[in-house]
Structure formats: C-alpha cells, structure tokens
Design a protein around this motif. Structure first.
Motif, PDB file in Angstrom:
ATOM      1  N   LEU A   1     -32.233  44.832 -12.173  1.00  0.00           N
ATOM      2  CA  LEU A   1     -32.024  43.707 -11.272  1.00  0.00           C
ATOM      3  C   LEU A   1     -33.254  42.812 -11.246  1.00  0.00           C
ATOM      4  O   LEU A   1     -33.145  41.580 -11.301  1.00  0.00           O
ATOM      5  CB  LEU A   1     -31.696  44.219  -9.867  1.00  0.00           C
ATOM      6  N   LEU A   2     -34.446  43.408 -11.178  1.00  0.00           N
ATOM      7  CA  LEU A   2     -35.677  42.627 -11.156  1.00  0.00           C
ATOM      8  C   LEU A   2     -35.830  41.796 -12.422  1.00  0.00           C
ATOM      9  O   LEU A   2     -36.158  40.603 -12.358  1.00  0.00           O
ATOM     10  CB  LEU A   2     -36.883  43.549 -10.987  1.00  0.00           C
ATOM     11  N   GLU A   3     -35.589  42.411 -13.568  1.00  0.00           N
ATOM     12  CA  GLU A   3     -35.703  41.680 -14.837  1.00  0.00           C
ATOM     13  C   GLU A   3     -34.709  40.530 -14.887  1.00  0.00           C
ATOM     14  O   GLU A   3     -35.048  39.421 -15.321  1.00  0.00           O
ATOM     15  CB  GLU A   3     -35.463  42.630 -16.009  1.00  0.00           C
ATOM     16  N   ALA A   4     -33.486  40.798 -14.448  1.00  0.00           N
ATOM     17  CA  ALA A   4     -32.458  39.760 -14.450  1.00  0.00           C
ATOM     18  C   ALA A   4     -32.862  38.593 -13.551  1.00  0.00           C
ATOM     19  O   ALA A   4     -32.687  37.419 -13.906  1.00  0.00           O
ATOM     20  CB  ALA A   4     -31.118  40.338 -13.995  1.00  0.00           C
ATOM     21  N   LEU A   5     -33.441  38.910 -12.385  1.00  0.00           N
ATOM     22  CA  LEU A   5     -33.875  37.866 -11.453  1.00  0.00           C
ATOM     23  C   LEU A   5     -35.055  37.070 -12.017  1.00  0.00           C
ATOM     24  O   LEU A   5     -35.095  35.845 -11.920  1.00  0.00           O
ATOM     25  CB  LEU A   5     -34.245  38.486 -10.108  1.00  0.00           C
ATOM     26  N   ARG A   6     -36.010  37.774 -12.596  1.00  0.00           N
ATOM     27  CA  ARG A   6     -37.177  37.100 -13.171  1.00  0.00           C
ATOM     28  C   ARG A   6     -36.773  36.139 -14.278  1.00  0.00           C
ATOM     29  O   ARG A   6     -37.190  34.974 -14.309  1.00  0.00           O
ATOM     30  CB  ARG A   6     -38.160  38.138 -13.726  1.00  0.00           C
ATOM     31  N   ILE A   7     -35.963  36.643 -15.206  1.00  0.00           N
ATOM     32  CA  ILE A   7     -35.542  35.827 -16.345  1.00  0.00           C
ATOM     33  C   ILE A   7     -34.662  34.667 -15.879  1.00  0.00           C
ATOM     34  O   ILE A   7     -34.817  33.525 -16.323  1.00  0.00           O
ATOM     35  CB  ILE A   7     -34.788  36.701 -17.370  1.00  0.00           C
ATOM     36  N   GLY A   8     -33.762  34.974 -14.961  1.00  0.00           N
ATOM     37  CA  GLY A   8     -32.795  33.976 -14.527  1.00  0.00           C
ATOM     38  C   GLY A   8     -33.371  32.837 -13.707  1.00  0.00           C
ATOM     39  O   GLY A   8     -32.769  31.762 -13.623  1.00  0.00           O
ATOM     40  N   THR A   9     -34.544  33.070 -13.095  1.00  0.00           N
ATOM     41  CA  THR A   9     -35.128  32.034 -12.225  1.00  0.00           C
ATOM     42  C   THR A   9     -36.417  31.444 -12.779  1.00  0.00           C
ATOM     43  O   THR A   9     -36.987  30.535 -12.165  1.00  0.00           O
ATOM     44  CB  THR A   9     -35.429  32.604 -10.827  1.00  0.00           C
ATOM     45  N   ALA A  10     -36.897  31.920 -13.912  1.00  0.00           N
ATOM     46  CA  ALA A  10     -38.221  31.532 -14.418  1.00  0.00           C
ATOM     47  C   ALA A  10     -38.383  30.022 -14.543  1.00  0.00           C
ATOM     48  O   ALA A  10     -39.378  29.443 -14.087  1.00  0.00           O
ATOM     49  CB  ALA A  10     -38.491  32.211 -15.760  1.00  0.00           C
ATOM     50  N   LEU A  11     -37.428  29.353 -15.163  1.00  0.00           N
ATOM     51  CA  LEU A  11     -37.550  27.909 -15.387  1.00  0.00           C
ATOM     52  C   LEU A  11     -37.519  27.129 -14.075  1.00  0.00           C
ATOM     53  O   LEU A  11     -38.298  26.183 -13.886  1.00  0.00           O
ATOM     54  CB  LEU A  11     -36.438  27.420 -16.311  1.00  0.00           C
ATOM     55  N   LEU A  12     -36.642  27.528 -13.172  1.00  0.00           N
ATOM     56  CA  LEU A  12     -36.551  26.845 -11.879  1.00  0.00           C
ATOM     57  C   LEU A  12     -37.831  27.043 -11.077  1.00  0.00           C
ATOM     58  O   LEU A  12     -38.315  26.111 -10.416  1.00  0.00           O
ATOM     59  CB  LEU A  12     -35.353  27.380 -11.094  1.00  0.00           C
ATOM     60  N   HIS A  13     -38.370  28.251 -11.130  1.00  0.00           N
ATOM     61  CA  HIS A  13     -39.608  28.568 -10.423  1.00  0.00           C
ATOM     62  C   HIS A  13     -40.752  27.700 -10.936  1.00  0.00           C
ATOM     63  O   HIS A  13     -41.492  27.077 -10.162  1.00  0.00           O
ATOM     64  CB  HIS A  13     -39.922  30.058 -10.613  1.00  0.00           C
ATOM     65  N   THR A  14     -40.896  27.635 -12.245  1.00  0.00           N
ATOM     66  CA  THR A  14     -41.970  26.843 -12.858  1.00  0.00           C
ATOM     67  C   THR A  14     -41.822  25.368 -12.522  1.00  0.00           C
ATOM     68  O   THR A  14     -42.799  24.681 -12.197  1.00  0.00           O
ATOM     69  CB  THR A  14     -41.968  27.035 -14.387  1.00  0.00           C
ATOM     70  N   ALA A  15     -40.589  24.865 -12.591  1.00  0.00           N
ATOM     71  CA  ALA A  15     -40.340  23.448 -12.321  1.00  0.00           C
ATOM     72  C   ALA A  15     -40.710  23.077 -10.886  1.00  0.00           C
ATOM     73  O   ALA A  15     -41.327  22.031 -10.638  1.00  0.00           O
ATOM     74  CB  ALA A  15     -38.873  23.123 -12.584  1.00  0.00           C
TER      75      ALA A  15
END
Length: 204
Positions: free
Chosen positions: A13-27
C-alpha cells in the motif's frame, strides 16, 4: 490460496501511494511559497488562512466518516486545532476565523481505503516541518509561539509518528482494487488541496 500467491509481487500500500502521488506531490511543492523571496508576513498569514480553509472541512469529513480503520489516533494527529492557535497568534479573532472561506470540493471518504489515502497525504505533509519553521523564523520571525506551530506540528516526534503511521498502513489488509481506491483518494486530496490554494491566490 491462488490469490495470495498472485499478490506476492503486488506493490505494498505504501509503495502504491508513493508511486501514485509522486508527480502531484512534486508539482505542489514547487508552487508553495515558503522559500520564495517575495513571501512576506501578509502572504504568510493568507497562506495559513487558506490551509485552515482546507484542513478544517477535510479533517471534519474524514473523522465524521467513521470509516478510518482502527488504530489511527485521531486526537494525537488532528491538525485543525494547531492551525487555529496559529491564526489567533497571527491576530485573527473568532469572527474573522468563522468567516474564512472553506473548501467545499473535497474527496469522497466512503471506504476505509479512501480514508487511508487521504491520511497518507496529511501525515506526509508533516515531514520537513522543521526546515519550514526554521526558514520562517529566519525570514519572518515566525516561531512555534507566534503563528508557526502548524509548520512543525509534531516537533521532535515527527520521525517517530511517521514511522508509526507507516506501521499502521502496513497493517492494513487491502486487496488490489482497495489499494487503487486509496491511491485515487490520495491523488484527489493533493489535487483538491492545490486547486483550493490556487483559488485563494497563495501559490506561486
């Protein structure tokens, strides 16, 4: 038995959340004005007001849903009271706070997984708070006692509480569709937050 074997290679779940939100987080991070030379005391206060306008309805919707899986300490992790303390310290009274605009375009928290996705965003936002508070102290003379408590809300407990949250996530037994629902909710939380801050004209 077959489904368990199939899930061995599935991301946590953590990996899925990290990968799935990485671009939005950075932006979003790139648009936050904390390190902008143009940030002044007035902009900072508007920023905290906008944060309150998001966190207050967001946390209310989350906690009122009664769908947060067991094991999450709401009383220890709720952010809105600290934001309120900061707004009072920055000179706002009850009337001013009660009339602040509130975000109405929030994610829907209709499953345990959706709640977990949103909590991942809110808890992750506490990381790096020490750096933010130090920057605001140097630039605007803002500290934990005069309007900056929210920035480093967990203080010296930040690392321990993040690890505790990761352990909590790791204990959630979610199948692939539920994990995706959690990721969708986390992405929606990031998007709603950025759109809200944009509407309040506090981003770069």
């Amino acid at each position: 038995m077959h489904s368990q074997a199939h899930d061995v290679d599935a991301p946590s779940l953590l990996e899925a959340l990290r990968i799935g939100t990485a671009l939005l987080h950075t932006a979003l991070e790139k648009r936050l004005p904390f390190f902008s030379e143009r940030l002044d005391a007035q902009w900072y206060r508007r920023l905290l007001q906008a944060y309150y306008g998001f966190y207050q309805p967001m946390e209310a919707a989350l906690y009122d849903s009664a769908l947060i899986p067991e094991g999450f300490d709401t009383a220890m992790r709720v952010k809105t009271p600290t934001l309120l303390t900061d707004l009072y310290a920055l000179g706002l009274d009850d009337h001013a706070i009660n009339t602040l605009p509130r975000c109405t375009q929030l994610p829907t928290f209709d499953t345990h997984a959706a709640c977990l996705g949103a909590l991942y965003v809110l808890e992750g936002a506490t990381l790096g708070g020490q750096v933010l508070l130090r920057e605001m102290t140097q630039r605007l003379d803002v500290n934990a006692d005069n309007g900056g408590a929210f920035l480093n809300i967990y203080g010296v407990e930040t690392g321990r509480r993040w690890k505790g949250f990761l352990d909590y996530l790791g204990n959630q037994a979610l199948d692939a569709p539920a994990k995706q629902h959690a990721v969708d909710a986390a992405r929606s939380t990031f998007s709603c937050f950025e759109q809200w801050l944009d509407s309040q004209e506090v981003l770069l």
